[in-house]
Design an enzyme around this catalytic site. Structure first.
Site, short mmCIF file in Angstrom:
data_model
loop_
_atom_site.label_atom_id
_atom_site.label_comp_id
_atom_site.label_asym_id
_atom_site.label_seq_id
_atom_site.Cartn_x
_atom_site.Cartn_y
_atom_site.Cartn_z
N ASP A 38 0.83 -1.20 0.00
CA ASP A 38 0.00 0.00 0.00
C ASP A 38 0.86 1.25 0.00
OD1 ASP A 38 -2.36 -1.33 0.04
OD2 ASP A 38 -2.59 -1.27 2.22
N LYS A 60 -1.41 3.62 -5.22
CA LYS A 60 -0.78 4.83 -5.76
C LYS A 60 -1.28 6.06 -5.00
CE LYS A 60 1.86 3.72 -9.30
NZ LYS A 60 3.25 4.16 -9.29
N MET A 197 -8.91 8.05 9.61
CA MET A 197 -9.57 8.47 8.37
C MET A 197 -10.65 9.51 8.63
SD MET A 197 -10.04 4.71 6.71
CE MET A 197 -10.77 4.00 8.16
N1 SAH Z 1 -4.40 -0.45 9.36
C1 SAH Z 1 -3.99 0.90 9.63
C2 SAH Z 1 -5.11 1.89 9.42
C3 SAH Z 1 -5.57 1.96 8.00
S1 SAH Z 1 -6.76 3.21 7.75
C4 SAH Z 1 -3.43 0.98 11.05
O1 SAH Z 1 -3.56 0.03 11.82
O2 SAH Z 1 -2.82 1.98 11.37
C5 SAH Z 1 -5.76 4.55 7.26
C6 SAH Z 1 -5.80 5.63 8.31
O3 SAH Z 1 -4.89 5.33 9.33
C7 SAH Z 1 -5.38 6.98 7.81
O4 SAH Z 1 -6.43 7.68 7.17
C8 SAH Z 1 -4.98 7.66 9.10
O5 SAH Z 1 -6.12 8.09 9.81
C9 SAH Z 1 -4.37 6.52 9.86
N2 SAH Z 1 -2.91 6.48 9.68
C10 SAH Z 1 -2.18 5.49 9.16
N3 SAH Z 1 -0.87 5.78 9.21
C11 SAH Z 1 -0.77 6.99 9.78
C12 SAH Z 1 0.30 7.85 10.12
N4 SAH Z 1 1.57 7.50 9.87
N5 SAH Z 1 0.04 9.02 10.71
C13 SAH Z 1 -1.22 9.39 10.97
N6 SAH Z 1 -2.29 8.63 10.68
C14 SAH Z 1 -2.07 7.44 10.09
#
Ligand code: SAH
Length: 552
Positions: A38, A60, A197
């Site tokens: 991803d 992407k 999100m």
């Molecule tokens: N599986 C992922 C979440 C996927 S949904 C997890 O466990 O973290 C994607 C959302 O995760 C983004 O829209 C944001 O809200 C959050 N997110 C993921 N990486 C992030 C980061 N480095 N900094 C801030 N928010 C993040």
């Protein structure tokens, strides 16, 4: 389970900082045949994957076409059948089962009879606040925390990031608003609320929470690109949330954390205060030598993209080259002829490693070196020799080839009138095939054995080119690294290489390079880089210089 099928690993890559990938995840990536990843996955993690793996980018950037979830599911099943007995790594941001659609992918694999395993990752929900100094629970403040999606959508892309609406809050489509959430329950919940999100819909979310009775003064933080060099924390309250997003231009990926614990971030923030926080640096050293500098730069907060320009390969046996002109008539060396030399001179750690590997492979051991004097070009090579139980007798003060040449030449009595009172030391230089002739110029009688070959890297994978293109600066430790880098990343117009342009298309960022050694520095200048050169030819000195440069 299907016979003759590959196995799919749903792996959590963590929130961004490559150090937060699990050991299990790393070991699977190292043997992967295919990596389906991803967009939030750090290039440094992609760099850990088996270099022969097929790399498939299904996430992407928001403005580009993304692969739909249903297509990803199909792809995984397809790769499992294309690679019987193979390892298919499905690499996802954070944890695969926290809003990561890992469950959907697993269901599809079960339906297709494909074997799978889940490698959990560190979810952004908890780690991103931690990197902002915000504990999700804290005695006396919050006794629970709740992870909530701020976005609802039927079919979307691979990583469920609600782009592009998440990127442009003003255009947030209400269609993705999380209308199904139990707002009254959330509003009355005393624990910490963590929205993933949620940026695009924060206006809606905040209003609904306040309507349901949540205190408008509830502290809140947006943490953008958490755990990466670009981490940014923006504080607000529930009632100022939406306007703050617009004013501060908070963009995805970001999490929103609400509750009393947010206040602790004002005291406990640590990551954003590191000297190299916010910097992405390209380290062009060969993979084997890069880890030391990478660890040091990372500890100071930088993100490091290891991009070796050369690959070194130990020769099966050393080749003798009597002089530069003799290069074409090289012949295999015989370790018994070591008896003919008084001083062995090493000019690189690679030379040391290769020589000792060859020595052992030939059936000899270090006793064959008894009584010989050992010379090293600098401290790093000297330290490497110590690992083999060898102390150096000669190390030039300036740690350069020139210095070593002069030092060894000074040991050779000048042949003037009359016989010399002591014998002329016979010198053996142990070097790579690309070593320059500095030493031979000072020591014309010396013999040179080529113990390793250096092959330039001829191509960078696309993901790496992209990562390099967005870097703040490049670290060079040799002239050949500079030359090859320029070849791999072609020059743009007006001497500004395209990789030096900021990816958002704005003005070119400074063409900074950090160099070890004057020769490297002049090669970098020749190609239009601004150079910052370490005072000493050591990594410590260079790292110090880099930190000083960015603290200005
Ligand atoms: N599986 C992922 C979440 C996927 S949904 C997890 O466990 O973290 C994607 C959302 O995760 C983004 O829209 C944001 O809200 C959050 N997110 C993921 N990486 C992030 C980061 N480095 N900094 C801030 N928010 C993040």
């Amino acid at each position: 389970m299907k016979e003759n099928s590959g196995k799919v690993y749903l792996i959590g890559a963590g929130p961004g900082d490559p150090g937060l990938l699990t050991l299990r995840g790393k070991s699977v990536l190292e043997k992967a045949d295919v990596v389906v990843y991803d967009r939030l996955v750090s290039p440094a993690i992609l760099g850990m994957c088996n270099p022969k793996a097929k790399m498939v980018d299904v996430g992407k950037m928001p403005t580009h076409h993304k692969v739909k979830q249903s297509e990803i599911n199909k792809l995984l099943v397809q790769f499992a059948s294309e690679f019987p007995g193979g390892v298919i790594a499905r690499l996802k941001g954070g944890d695969p089962f926290v809003f990561g659609r890992g469950g959907e992918e697993a269901l599809e694999l079960v339906a297709a009879g494909v074997e799978f395993e889940v490698v959990p990752g560190i979810t952004s929900a908890i780690s991103v606040p931690a990197y902002a100094g915000i504990p999700v629970s804290h005695r006396g403040i919050a006794t629970s925390f709740h992870i909530i999606t701020g976005h609802e959508k039927a079919e979307s892309s691979s990583n469920v990031i609600p782009a592009p609406t998440d990127v442009i809050p003003a255009q947030a489509g209400i269609s993705s608003a999380p209308v199904g959430l139990d707002f009254p329950a959330l509003a009355h919940c005393p624990g910490t609320l963590i929205f993933l999100m949620g940026i695009a819909n924060m206006d809606f979310i905040a209003k609904r929470l306040m309507e349901c009775g949540k205190d408008p003064k509830t502290p809140l933080a947006f943490i953008e690109k958490g755990t990466t060099p670009y981490q940014r924390t923006v504080m607000a309250t529930l009632e100022t949330a939406a306007e703050t997003i617009v004013r501060e231009n908070v963009t995805a990926p970001a999490i929103t954390i609400m509750g009393g614990v947010v206040e602790l971030g004002k005291t406990l923030a640590w990551k954003e205060n590191l000297p190299l926080s916010g910097k992405r640096l390209v380290v062009t050293r060969a993979a084997k030598q890069a880890s030391g500098i990478t660890a040091r730069l990372t500890a100071l907060g930088a993100e490091v993209i290891e991009t070796p320009m050369i690959e070194t390969r130990t020769l099966e046996c050393p080749l003798v080259m009597a002089s530069p002109e003799g290069a074409r008539q090289s012949r295999p060396a015989d370790f018994n002829s070591l008896a003919n030399f008084d001083i062995l001179a090493f000019t690189s750690t690679n030379g040391v490693e290769s020589f000792f590997n060859q020595l052992l492979a030939s059936g000899n051991d270090i006793r064959i070196l008894a009584g010989k004097k050992i010379a090293s070009v600098g401290k790093i090579t000297e330290k490497k020799l110590l690992e083999y139980g060898i102390r150096c007798d000669y190390v030039p003060e300036d740690h350069t080839g020139e210095g070593l040449g002069k030092l060894l030449a000074s040991l050779i009595p000048q042949s003037t009138e009359g016989a010399t009172s002591y014998p002329i030391p016979r010198i053996l230089l142990l070097q790579g095939n690309l070593a320059d002739d500095t030493l031979l110029k000072h020591l014309p009688q010396a013999t040179r054995w080529v113990v390793y070959e250096t092959l330039p890297v001829v191509e960078l994978p696309e993901w790496k080119r992209e990562a390099v293109a967005s870097a703040d600066a490049v670290v060079f430790a040799s002239t050949s690294a500079v030359e090859n880098f320029v070849k791999l990343m072609p020059q743009g117009t007006a001497g500004v290489p395209p990789y030096l342009k900021a990816t958002n298309g704005s003005a070119p960022i400074p063409q900074t390079s950090f160099c070890i050694g004057r020769m490297t520095e002049s090669a970098a200048r020749k190609h239009g880089f601004e150079t910052v050169t370490s005072d000493e030819t050591t990594m410590d000195s260079l790292v110090k210089k880099i930190a000083e440069f960015y603290s200005k």
